[in-house]
Write a protein that holds these residues in place. Structure first.
Motif, PDB file in Angstrom:
ATOM      1  N   ARG A 488      29.087  23.886 -69.159  1.00 14.49           N
ATOM      2  CA  ARG A 488      28.336  25.136 -69.292  1.00 14.49           C
ATOM      3  C   ARG A 488      27.360  25.242 -68.131  1.00 14.49           C
ATOM      4  NH1 ARG A 488      25.397  25.942 -74.814  1.00 14.49           N
ATOM      5  NH2 ARG A 488      27.580  26.120 -75.467  1.00 14.49           N
ATOM      6  N   THR A 489      27.326  26.414 -67.499  1.00 19.95           N
ATOM      7  CA  THR A 489      26.373  26.662 -66.418  1.00 19.95           C
ATOM      8  C   THR A 489      25.001  27.002 -66.996  1.00 19.95           C
ATOM      9  OG1 THR A 489      28.003  27.336 -64.772  1.00 19.95           O
ATOM     10  CG2 THR A 489      25.797  28.261 -64.552  1.00 19.95           C
ATOM     11  N   VAL A 490      23.943  26.413 -66.390  1.00 20.79           N
ATOM     12  CA  VAL A 490      22.568  26.694 -66.826  1.00 20.79           C
ATOM     13  C   VAL A 490      21.717  27.278 -65.695  1.00 20.79           C
ATOM     14  CG1 VAL A 490      22.566  25.033 -68.709  1.00 20.79           C
ATOM     15  CG2 VAL A 490      21.927  24.273 -66.422  1.00 20.79           C
ATOM     16  N   ARG A 491      21.912  26.835 -64.460  1.00 22.19           N
ATOM     17  CA  ARG A 491      21.234  27.345 -63.268  1.00 22.19           C
ATOM     18  C   ARG A 491      19.713  27.402 -63.427  1.00 22.19           C
ATOM     19  NH1 ARG A 491      24.375  32.179 -60.327  1.00 22.19           N
ATOM     20  NH2 ARG A 491      23.091  31.382 -58.631  1.00 22.19           N
ATOM     21  N   THR A 492      19.087  26.274 -63.220  1.00 24.68           N
ATOM     22  CA  THR A 492      17.627  26.176 -63.232  1.00 24.68           C
ATOM     23  C   THR A 492      17.215  25.091 -62.253  1.00 24.68           C
ATOM     24  OG1 THR A 492      15.682  25.781 -64.615  1.00 24.68           O
ATOM     25  CG2 THR A 492      17.652  24.497 -65.129  1.00 24.68           C
ATOM     26  N   THR A 493      16.014  25.201 -61.709  1.00 28.93           N
ATOM     27  CA  THR A 493      15.512  24.115 -60.873  1.00 28.93           C
ATOM     28  C   THR A 493      14.950  23.026 -61.784  1.00 28.93           C
ATOM     29  OG1 THR A 493      13.289  25.035 -60.685  1.00 28.93           O
ATOM     30  CG2 THR A 493      14.924  25.732 -59.043  1.00 28.93           C
ATOM     31  N   LEU A 494      14.942  21.810 -61.281  1.00 26.83           N
ATOM     32  CA  LEU A 494      14.372  20.721 -62.074  1.00 26.83           C
ATOM     33  C   LEU A 494      12.893  20.959 -62.352  1.00 26.83           C
ATOM     34  CD1 LEU A 494      16.004  17.461 -60.647  1.00 26.83           C
ATOM     35  CD2 LEU A 494      16.311  18.462 -62.906  1.00 26.83           C
ATOM     36  N   ASP A 495      12.207  21.587 -61.397  1.00 32.28           N
ATOM     37  CA  ASP A 495      10.780  21.862 -61.591  1.00 32.28           C
ATOM     38  C   ASP A 495      10.560  22.831 -62.748  1.00 32.28           C
ATOM     39  OD1 ASP A 495      10.151  20.197 -59.500  1.00 32.28           O
ATOM     40  OD2 ASP A 495      10.050  21.817 -58.014  1.00 32.28           O
ATOM     41  N   ASP A 496      11.483  23.793 -62.912  1.00 35.65           N
ATOM     42  CA  ASP A 496      11.323  24.819 -63.950  1.00 35.65           C
ATOM     43  C   ASP A 496      12.049  24.478 -65.240  1.00 35.65           C
ATOM     44  OD1 ASP A 496       9.857  26.328 -62.154  1.00 35.65           O
ATOM     45  OD2 ASP A 496      11.610  27.452 -61.452  1.00 35.65           O
ATOM     46  N   ALA A 497      12.862  23.430 -65.221  1.00 38.06           N
ATOM     47  CA  ALA A 497      13.691  23.122 -66.388  1.00 38.06           C
ATOM     48  C   ALA A 497      12.836  22.736 -67.588  1.00 38.06           C
ATOM     49  CB  ALA A 497      14.662  21.993 -66.052  1.00 38.06           C
ATOM     50  N   ASP A 498      13.204  23.282 -68.733  1.00 38.10           N
ATOM     51  CA  ASP A 498      12.572  22.904 -69.998  1.00 38.10           C
ATOM     52  C   ASP A 498      13.418  21.790 -70.610  1.00 38.10           C
ATOM     53  OD1 ASP A 498      11.616  22.599 -72.540  1.00 38.10           O
ATOM     54  OD2 ASP A 498      11.796  24.716 -73.108  1.00 38.10           O
ATOM     55  N   PRO A 499      12.949  20.546 -70.582  1.00 40.73           N
ATOM     56  CA  PRO A 499      13.763  19.438 -71.079  1.00 40.73           C
ATOM     57  C   PRO A 499      14.287  19.665 -72.489  1.00 40.73           C
ATOM     58  CG  PRO A 499      11.843  18.593 -69.928  1.00 40.73           C
ATOM     59  CD  PRO A 499      11.652  20.071 -70.048  1.00 40.73           C
ATOM     60  N   ALA A 500      13.496  20.265 -73.347  1.00 40.14           N
ATOM     61  CA  ALA A 500      13.948  20.506 -74.722  1.00 40.14           C
ATOM     62  C   ALA A 500      15.109  21.494 -74.748  1.00 40.14           C
ATOM     63  CB  ALA A 500      12.792  21.024 -75.573  1.00 40.14           C
ATOM     64  N   ALA A 501      15.039  22.542 -73.905  1.00 42.27           N
ATOM     65  CA  ALA A 501      16.119  23.533 -73.865  1.00 42.27           C
ATOM     66  C   ALA A 501      17.404  22.919 -73.307  1.00 42.27           C
ATOM     67  CB  ALA A 501      15.691  24.727 -73.022  1.00 42.27           C
ATOM     68  N   VAL A 502      17.257  22.082 -72.282  1.00 46.74           N
ATOM     69  CA  VAL A 502      18.443  21.432 -71.714  1.00 46.74           C
ATOM     70  C   VAL A 502      19.065  20.479 -72.736  1.00 46.74           C
ATOM     71  CG1 VAL A 502      19.286  19.893 -69.906  1.00 46.74           C
ATOM     72  CG2 VAL A 502      17.604  21.666 -69.348  1.00 46.74           C
ATOM     73  N   ARG A 503      18.221  19.752 -73.458  1.00 45.74           N
ATOM     74  CA  ARG A 503      18.755  18.855 -74.492  1.00 45.74           C
ATOM     75  C   ARG A 503      19.494  19.640 -75.568  1.00 45.74           C
ATOM     76  NH1 ARG A 503      12.928  16.111 -74.557  1.00 45.74           N
ATOM     77  NH2 ARG A 503      13.119  14.851 -72.648  1.00 45.74           N
ATOM     78  N   GLU A 504      18.994  20.832 -75.869  1.00 50.58           N
ATOM     79  CA  GLU A 504      19.680  21.668 -76.858  1.00 50.58           C
ATOM     80  C   GLU A 504      21.048  22.114 -76.333  1.00 50.58           C
ATOM     81  OE1 GLU A 504      18.973  25.880 -79.280  1.00 50.58           O
ATOM     82  OE2 GLU A 504      17.283  24.875 -78.314  1.00 50.58           O
ATOM     83  N   GLN A 505      21.108  22.443 -75.040  1.00 48.96           N
ATOM     84  CA  GLN A 505      22.404  22.806 -74.433  1.00 48.96           C
ATOM     85  C   GLN A 505      23.372  21.630 -74.497  1.00 48.96           C
ATOM     86  OE1 GLN A 505      23.246  25.800 -73.232  1.00 48.96           O
ATOM     87  NE2 GLN A 505      21.642  26.703 -71.979  1.00 48.96           N
ATOM     88  N   PHE A 506      22.892  20.438 -74.174  1.00 51.92           N
ATOM     89  CA  PHE A 506      23.738  19.253 -74.273  1.00 51.92           C
ATOM     90  C   PHE A 506      24.216  19.054 -75.718  1.00 51.92           C
ATOM     91  CE2 PHE A 506      22.126  17.269 -70.171  1.00 51.92           C
ATOM     92  CZ  PHE A 506      23.388  17.183 -69.600  1.00 51.92           C
TER      93      PHE A 506
END
Length: 665
Positions: A488-506
């Motif tokens: 799944r594509t998410v397209r975010t910079t690491l500086d702006d990434a919300d770790p909780a949102a990325v974990r939810e995507q995973f």
């Protein structure tokens, strides 16, 4: 000892290979492929292997299958009649493609025809952006498109702009079409929810084209195998893992490189522990596939092409060249000798098959050189005719100005070897690997005849030839793990990434792959992310261990970029583009034993090495005792392939029957 009876069947362009393992004994069979209906050759091979092993087909506990149905459908344009429905203004994405030029200075180069012709590409008004839906889909326009799609269309691909991020419009279009049409409907957010419009559209169109074909083929095969009491087949996917038939029947593009993937997995069983890894070399009747195995892991890619069309699903990373046993030798307009890519195939086959072939092939050349013996049986249905091979190679000698048939045969052998060496350099040297650090694992019906010569060109000092090398793809099926992927594509910079949102995507992706797994409780999960520096257009994959931690991902990406590109930019922002999740359920590799008792040759014949004939001992490969060392020149003949040991090389048999060839000095 594993008491299960396990069956693997791999369909190639020329032969269908079968490996049956029971009580540690491997029984193999090789029969001609039946292109019109591959299931006929599959069943014939199963019957032959079961008869030879003295096992009733109903005793088989596990049946695994690799097929070229999807590959052939894409290469030959023989898939289902397919339509494309896309966003207004984007109907020509498939025709435009990318503005790259693989043959930069070839003024006559032509692009392949689009997977869907212009008359079957339709547009609907709607618009989504990476941030959301701007214009809902015009449902009346979708219904109008449904009325304009011909009744002859068997499958429809739906690929709307930015549906990877916001699939709501695409979901509605797909639902309307499924209700209105008696056709398979494939949506891009289901097939490949990733960025890059052309690749996503091409993959979705390919999935739509091959899914009805695979569905019909697997359905026919299941019906026939059930009549014999066989279990339903598990199918090899392009990612090197197997899956239940019901899974691949829904998204058949995952089988686009089914056969080559099985071969690489089989070769991984023989990866050395004292080298950087293994170069896999699979030379069959139609083509040669080469790949790389390192630390037990098969190299994979999401940037593969088949027939010039990008296929974005995860695949075993193999380089294919049109040089196989059936490849036709010819003289081009400039008087140079060429080999391939055209092949004599299974019908009529090489001239030496005696089935009406009139063109000189690689197999004919090997017969004239003495590497194959006149009268040798291939697959039980073909007996090699040395006179026919000599006639067509003599004609080639006349056309090229060479002295005789043997000189022409040597030329064919050398040209084919050079083509395969270039393919191996592409997966090693061009990717930062020194081939001299690897062992070469040779298999396929023709691979062991060329392995030592090929290793010599590359500076590789050791070659491994597994006992069942002629059917190693079939054997590899028995060793393959169950594996499923989701992206799944998410397209975010690491500086702006919300770790909780990325974990939810995973977590969502993990739920998706586990829903396909046969035993979710036994599955292991792997996570990774495709990253790049801001402004770059291509990504590198970074493994994600444990929870998503932006700082840890950044550190790993700098390391990966430096290894792959030779530099890292520590102060540049890093973008996370696509998330990957894979789930694996491990299979137990088959127990293989070898019980040869002989160490002496069975006969001898005159074979060509270094441009002259040598009296060469011929050994029965299957009867060679473990620990036996054979000095070249020598020929080791097996039931499904022949191993050529040149002068200055030795071959030693190990406890599994594998031949380890090493160059002297």
């Amino acid at each position: 000892m594993d008491d299960a009876v396990r069956l693997g069947v791999d369909v190639g362009g020329t032969f269908t290979d079968v490996a049956l393992v029971a009580d540690g004994t491997v029984t193999t069979a090789k029969v001609p492929t039946t292109p019109a209906d591959q299931s006929e050759g599959v069943l014939r091979g199963i019957d032959r292997a079961c008869d030879e092993a003295g096992i009733d087909p109903s005793r088989v506990d596990s049946f695994r299958h690799a097929t070229t149905v999807s590959t052939n459908a894409l290469l030959e344009g023989a898939g289902a009649e397919t339509a494309l429905v896309t966003t207004q203004g984007f109907a020509d994405v498939l025709a435009i493609g990318r503005q790259d030029r693989p043959a930069l200075y070839d003024l006559t180069a032509e692009r392949p025809d689009p997977l869907v012709p212009a008359e079957r590409r339709f547009e609907v008004p709607e618009r989504a952006t990476p941030t959301g839906v701007e214009d809902p889909v015009d449902e009346a326009a979708v219904r109008d498109v449904a009325t304009r799609i011909s009744d002859e269309v068997e499958s429809v691909a739906v690929c709307l702009l930015h549906a990877y991020a916001h699939p709501e419009n695409e979901q509605r279009v797909s639902a309307i079409l499924r209700e209105a049409l008696d056709a398979t409907v494939t949506a891009s957010h289901e097939a490949l929810p990733t960025v890059r419009e052309y690749e996503r559209t091409a993959t979705t169109a390919a999935d739509a084209a091959v899914t009805p074909t695979i569905d019909a083929y697997v359905g026919t095969l299941e019906s026939h195998t059930a009549d014999r009491g066989l279990p339903s087949p598990w199918i090899m996917q392009s990612n090197g893992g197997i899956a239940e038939a019901t899974t691949v029947r829904e998204h058949a593009v995952t089988t686009a490189l089914s056969g080559p993937a099985a071969g690489v997995v089989g070769a991984a069983l023989f990866e050395p522990t004292d080298a950087a890894g293994a170069i896999t070399f699979d030379m069959g009747g139609t083509s040669t596939d080469v790949g790389l195995v390192r630390d037990g892991d098969v190299e994979r890619t999401t940037e593969a092409e088949i027939g010039g069309h990008p296929i974005g699903v995860p695949m075993v990373d193999v380089e294919t060249v049109g040089a196989g046993g059936g490849s036709i030798a010819r003289v081009d307009s400039g008087g140079a000798l060429r080999v391939g890519p055209h092949s004599a195939g299974a019908a009529p086959g090489p001239a030496c098959y005696g089935l009406g072939g009139v063109d000189p092939t690689v197999t004919d050349a090997c017969l004239v050189l003495g590497y194959l013996g006149a009268g040798t049986e291939l697959g039980g249905d073909v007996t090699l005719d040395g006179d026919e091979a000599h006639v067509v190679l003599s004609e080639l000698a006349d056309a090229t100005g060479l002295a005789d048939a043997a000189a022409a045969a040597s030329g064919v052998y050398d040209v084919a070897t050079a083509r395969m060496a270039r393919a191996i350099r592409r997966v090693t040297v061009e990717r930062g690997h020194d081939p001299r650090d690897f062992d070469l694992v040779a298999f396929g019906g023709a691979g062991p005849m060329f392995a030592a010569a090929l290793a010599g060109r590359l500076g590789v000092r050791r070659v491994r030839v597994p006992r069942a090398n002629g059917v190693l793809s079939a054997l590899g099926l028995l060793a393959a793990d169950e594996h499923h992927d989701a992206v799944r594509t998410v397209r975010t910079t690491l500086d702006d990434a919300d770790p909780a949102a990325v974990r939810e995507q995973f977590a969502d992706l993990e739920a998706s792959v586990l829903s396909d797994a046969s035993e979710p409780e036994a599955a292991t999960i792997d996570r990774s992310a495709d990253c790049r520096y801001a402004g770059q257009s291509h990504e590198l994959t970074v493994a994600i261990d444990g929870e998503f931690d932006p700082a840890a991902v950044a550190s790993r990406f700098h390391d990966v970029h430096e290894r792959a590109r030779g530099f890292a930019m520590q102060d540049e922002p890093i973008e996370v583009v696509t998330l990957h999740v894979g789930t694996t359920i491990e299979s137990r590799p088959p127990d293989i034993s070898h019980e040869g008792t002989r160490s002496t040759p069975t006969e001898s014949r005159r074979a060509v090495f270094d441009d002259r004939r040598h009296e060469t001992p011929v050994y029965d490969r299957d009867e060679l005792a473990s620990g036996t060392t054979v000095s070249g020149p020598a020929i080791c003949e097996g039931g499904e392939s022949t191993v050529v040991v040149p002068p200055d090389w030795t071959a030693r048999v190990d406890e599994r029957g594998t031949l380890a060839l090493e160059v002297a000095g």
